[in-house]
Each structure stands twice: as C-alpha cells, then as structure tokens.
Design an enzyme around this catalytic site. Structure first.
Site, PDB file in Angstrom:
ATOM      1  N   CYS A  57      -7.388   7.030  -9.997  1.00 17.44           N
ATOM      2  CA  CYS A  57      -8.031   5.848  -9.406  1.00 17.44           C
ATOM      3  C   CYS A  57      -9.232   6.347  -8.588  1.00 17.44           C
ATOM      4  CB  CYS A  57      -7.052   5.128  -8.483  1.00 17.44           C
ATOM      5  SG  CYS A  57      -6.517   6.184  -7.120  1.00 17.44           S
ATOM      6  N   HIS A  87      -0.561  13.326  -4.715  1.00 16.05           N
ATOM      7  CA  HIS A  87       0.702  13.845  -5.240  1.00 16.05           C
ATOM      8  C   HIS A  87       0.565  14.227  -6.715  1.00 16.05           C
ATOM      9  CE1 HIS A  87       2.707  13.289  -1.576  1.00 16.05           C
ATOM     10  NE2 HIS A  87       2.901  11.998  -1.635  1.00 16.05           N
ATOM     11  N   CYS A 148      -8.145   6.772   1.825  1.00 18.41           N
ATOM     12  CA  CYS A 148      -8.620   5.765   0.877  1.00 18.41           C
ATOM     13  C   CYS A 148      -8.926   4.445   1.605  1.00 18.41           C
ATOM     14  CB  CYS A 148      -7.562   5.517  -0.191  1.00 18.41           C
ATOM     15  SG  CYS A 148      -8.043   4.224  -1.346  1.00 18.41           S
ATOM     16  N   GLU A 178       1.938   7.760   3.390  1.00 14.65           N
ATOM     17  CA  GLU A 178       1.147   6.547   3.638  1.00 14.65           C
ATOM     18  C   GLU A 178       1.902   5.581   4.552  1.00 14.65           C
ATOM     19  OE1 GLU A 178      -0.427   4.351   0.188  1.00 14.65           O
ATOM     20  OE2 GLU A 178      -0.261   2.580   1.466  1.00 14.65           O
ATOM     21  N   THR A 247       0.470   0.763  -0.461  1.00 14.70           N
ATOM     22  CA  THR A 247      -0.424   0.275  -1.520  1.00 14.70           C
ATOM     23  C   THR A 247       0.106   0.481  -2.927  1.00 14.70           C
ATOM     24  OG1 THR A 247      -1.508   2.418  -1.427  1.00 14.70           O
ATOM     25  CG2 THR A 247      -2.539   0.634  -0.186  1.00 14.70           C
ATOM     26  N   SER A 311       4.982  11.129  -6.683  1.00 17.69           N
ATOM     27  CA  SER A 311       3.941  10.095  -6.662  1.00 17.69           C
ATOM     28  C   SER A 311       4.599   8.726  -6.720  1.00 17.69           C
ATOM     29  CB  SER A 311       2.999  10.291  -7.857  1.00 17.69           C
ATOM     30  OG  SER A 311       2.315   9.089  -8.133  1.00 17.69           O
ATOM     31  N   SER A 312       4.357   7.924  -5.699  1.00 18.13           N
ATOM     32  CA  SER A 312       5.004   6.619  -5.607  1.00 18.13           C
ATOM     33  C   SER A 312       4.581   5.703  -6.757  1.00 18.13           C
ATOM     34  CB  SER A 312       4.638   5.997  -4.256  1.00 18.13           C
ATOM     35  OG  SER A 312       5.022   4.658  -4.203  1.00 18.13           O
ATOM     36  N   ASN A 313       3.270   5.619  -7.014  1.00 16.96           N
ATOM     37  CA  ASN A 313       2.842   4.661  -8.046  1.00 16.96           C
ATOM     38  C   ASN A 313       3.319   5.093  -9.419  1.00 16.96           C
ATOM     39  OD1 ASN A 313       0.244   5.534  -9.792  1.00 16.96           O
ATOM     40  ND2 ASN A 313       0.194   6.606  -7.848  1.00 16.96           N
ATOM     41  N   SER A 377      -2.683   9.428  -9.661  1.00 17.30           N
ATOM     42  CA  SER A 377      -3.045  10.770  -9.183  1.00 17.30           C
ATOM     43  C   SER A 377      -3.016  11.804 -10.310  1.00 17.30           C
ATOM     44  CB  SER A 377      -2.092  11.188  -8.050  1.00 17.30           C
ATOM     45  OG  SER A 377      -0.758  10.967  -8.435  1.00 17.30           O
TER      46      SER A 377
HETATM   47  S1  SF4 Z   1      -3.639   4.249  -5.543  1.00 19.27           S
HETATM   48 FE1  SF4 Z   1      -3.848   4.991  -3.418  1.00 19.27          FE
HETATM   49  S2  SF4 Z   1      -5.651   6.346  -3.457  1.00 19.27           S
HETATM   50 FE2  SF4 Z   1      -5.709   5.092  -5.338  1.00 19.27          FE
HETATM   51  S3  SF4 Z   1      -7.055   3.354  -4.835  1.00 19.27           S
HETATM   52 FE3  SF4 Z   1      -4.900   2.745  -4.462  1.00 19.27          FE
HETATM   53  S4  SF4 Z   1      -4.550   3.181  -2.293  1.00 19.27           S
HETATM   54 FE4  SF4 Z   1      -6.377   4.295  -2.893  1.00 19.27          FE
END
Ligand code: SF4
Length: 399
Positions: A57, A87, A148, A178, A247, A311-313, A377
């Site tokens: 991202c 991460h 970010c 975060e 986020t 990595s959370s996402n 990431s």
């Molecule tokens: S995933 Fe995390 S680092 Fe990437 S744009 Fe969203 S808040 Fe920012």
C-alpha cells in the site's frame, strides 16, 4: 528542561532519486505483466488469478522509502528503528543487512539508555506511543517519522474523543504496535483519556453486556486487564463511548462491533446520543479485502495468501479466504517445499505448520485453479517468487 528530538525530512529530491533505485528490488515484471493481463496467468495445467488489489500500500511504500532514505542521508550514524518498519520478513531482513538497529517496544529496554544525541531513530509506519515519543525527545536524537497518514487520522479521532470525555473503544489487537500507539493517543498528553481495546465480537459483547447492566466489574477488569487504560472503571468510563479501529481490521467485523455497541447504548439510554463512531479502516485494507471477496467468487482449487505472519491485514485476508477455499498463508517461496509439504501459518494454532497441498494441486491431468493475493506489507518480488515456485512444482512449463 528536556531537549527536543530533531524531526528531519529525509524525503529530499536528491536522496529520493537514489532511493527509487534502491527499492526497485521490491518490484516484479512478472506481477506487473499478470496485472496488465487482467490478473490472469494461463499456463498448461495452471489457471492463476491474482486479486485486483494486493501487496504494497502507499503507506508501506512510503515507510520503506523513508528507511532507505535515512540510510542514504546518515551513512555514518547509528540508525535505530522502533520495532519493525512494517511486518514483512524480507523487507526487515534487508534493513537489518543495511545495519539498522532495533529499539524494542518497551521503554525500560536498555537500548534506550544507550541512545546518543547524534543517533537517528526511525518511527515506524504504525507510529509510536506518546511516552516513547517523549523519551526520544528527551534523548535529543534525530527523529525520522514514517507514521502512515491513515494511522494519524485515527489518532485525530481518538484525541477528539478524549478531549470530549468520550472513552475510545478501539477494535484492534491490544499488543499490536498500531493499537498500542492509538491507545496511547486516546489517553492524551495529560493521560486523562480512557480506552478499551476489543479484539473481536466476543470482547465487544462483554462491553455491550456491561453497558446494559449485565456485567461483573471484577470479571470485566480481569478480562481487559492488558487492554484498557489505567484506573479504568467500567461503571464510569462506559457511559459515553466512541469507536475507532486499528486500520487493518476486518471491515465486516468492525461494522458488527459498531452495531452491537450502538444497540447496547440505545438499550440503556433509549437513544444513541452517548454513542459515537468513525470508520477508520484504511482504504488500502478495504480494497484488498474487497478484491479478495471478488476473487473468491471464482471457482478455485486453492488460495495462496502471501505476507508476514505478524501482519494484521494479511492475517485477515487469510481468514476471509479460509472460509471459502483451501488456503495456504505463506510468507515466502521457500515455504512451498514440495507438493506434500507446505510450511504455512495456521490461523487457529497461531504458528507455522507443515501441510500437504490438496490433491488437486498434484493432479497434473487437470488444470489447477489458484487464487493469489498478498497483504499490504508484501513486496511484489516475493509474490513473483511464490508464483514461480508454484509453476516449478506443477512443472507447468514442461507439460
Ligand atoms: S495498511 Fe497501514 S500503512 Fe498501509 S495505508 Fe493502511 S494504515 Fe497505512
């Protein structure tokens, strides 16, 4: 009086022209080509579909560029990074090779005592806590900020809550960097604000029950002992609440938690005047989740989710996919050891395990349908390596 850390901007044109060359290593011509071909790679025996949004991202790209730019700008200095910049093991290993040192996420760690004013400290994409920032200011070090912008938006929201005496209910992982930083911001500089971090719907239900007078105070405080502000009193601090989220959480879960808590306040008060919310899931996280839902509409034999296990996402992408199709959450190409042995992250055991691919993967008589995506990431070169390893294992080119 404490000396002030000196915040510097390392993204200067003369530095960034070099950095753009440095970070080419994270690109991939193969991935670009698949994207240009509508996200599809067709080979004999293999139909591979890439999600329409995946990988790096803007916030991650910026943080990595800042780390490289810092190394370019201060080649003779000691450069420290608080925790990990992002991460991803590949990116972090490369930064370690470049000589970056690490400061732990514990202020009592001895590394902080050794900081010198000429040292450079990079604050990661997740941001840092207020006490951490204060300590770095006191040390008078050179500060480089890669927080970010989407994380800062969440901070602005919880600071607004704190100023209005509203308790922040943060949907996130209490120990994730975060959420630690956001929780700290919700305390405010005077440390008078309050927060509770709820990890999932079960946690939110405990808060909702308490709001409606069905909770036990001691049990509540025991459950959230590491996830609420010091001195938290649920009888007082759950009167007026405001929701925010890490986020990178799962959008659908955040929406459900918001509804649950709003319903609890309405059940108690007869109206929602003491309930506030603001969706702070970032667009990049949302786009990757939506693209995966779209991809999962396709018939697939197996799904590969690529990214760091912490990595959370990426973890949320793996959860989404695993509900629909056999899913392998891998961090790099070498996890695909053989058709009978894939090292992948088990979402329940929360550790890497070894698993065989499903039979469909080894059946060369049919076309294998594979979906691929990667967390925010994960660099494109790692995605390319995984795709190439899959092609090699299937021996597609020889078919
Ligand atoms: S995933 Fe995390 S680092 Fe990437 S744009 Fe969203 S808040 Fe920012």
């Amino acid at each position: 009086m404490a000396s002030k850390g000196r915040l510097v901007n390392v993204r200067r044109p003369e530095v960034m022209s070099q950095v753009r060359e440095d970070v080419r290593r994270y690109q991939s011509e193969l991935v670009d080509q698949i994207r240009a071909d509508g996200g599809v790679l067709e080979l004999p025996g293999l139909h591979l579909r890439l999600a329409s949004a995946f990988g790096f991202c803007d916030g991650v790209k910026r943080a990595i560029e800042i780390a490289y730019a810092t190394c370019r700008m201060f080649p003779e200095r000691r450069i420290w990074l608080i925790g990990e910049i992002i991460h991803n093991p590949e990116v972090n290993a490369r930064l370690d090779e470049m000589g970056l040192r690490h400061l732990p996420w514990r202020l009592d760690a001895p590394e902080y005592d050794s900081l010198l004013p000429e040292d450079v400290v990079i604050m990661p994409a997740f941001g840092v806590t207020i006490p951490m920032r204060r300590l770095l200011d006191e040390k008078g070090v050179v500060l480089v900020d890669s927080t970010c912008g989407n994380v800062i938006k969440v901070w602005q929201r919880v600071k607004t809550y704190a100023a209005a005496g509203i308790t922040s209910i943060i949907h996130g992982k209490a120990r994730h960097e975060e959420s630690l930083a956001t929780a700290s911001q919700s305390r405010g500089a005077d440390e008078k604000g309050n927060f509770v971090v709820v990890f999932d719907e079960a946690d939110a239900q405990i808060v909702a029950d308490y709001i409606q007078g069905r909770g036990d105070k001691a049990a509540f405080l025991a459950h959230f002992s590491h996830a609420c502000s010091p001195g938290f009193d649920p009888d007082v601090h759950l009167q007026t609440i405001g929701i925010a989220n890490q986020t990178t959480m799962l959008k659908s879960e955040t929406a459900h938690i918001q509804s649950l808590l709003k319903a609890a306040v309405v059940a108690r008060d007869g109206n929602d005047e003491r309930f506030h919310m603001f969706d702070t899931i970032c667009g990049a996280t949302q786009d990757r989740q939506n693209a995966l839902f779209e991809l999962l509409e396709e018939p697939l034999d197996v799904m590969l989710i690529i990214g760091g296990y912490n990595s959370s996402n990426t973890t949320h992408l793996a959860h989404i996919a695993a509900r629909k199709v056999p899913t392998f959450f891998v961090k790099a190409a070498d996890c695909l050891e053989s058709l009978a042995c894939v090292r992948c992250f088990d979402l329940n055991l929360k550790q890497e395990v070894q698993q065989p691919f499903p039979e469909a993967v080894s059946d060369k008589a049919r076309t294998l349908r594979v979906g691929v995506t990667a967390g925010a990431s994960c660099p494109a070169n790692v995605i390319e390596d995984v795709i190439c390893r899959l092609i090699e294992m299937r021996d597609c080119l020889a078919l």
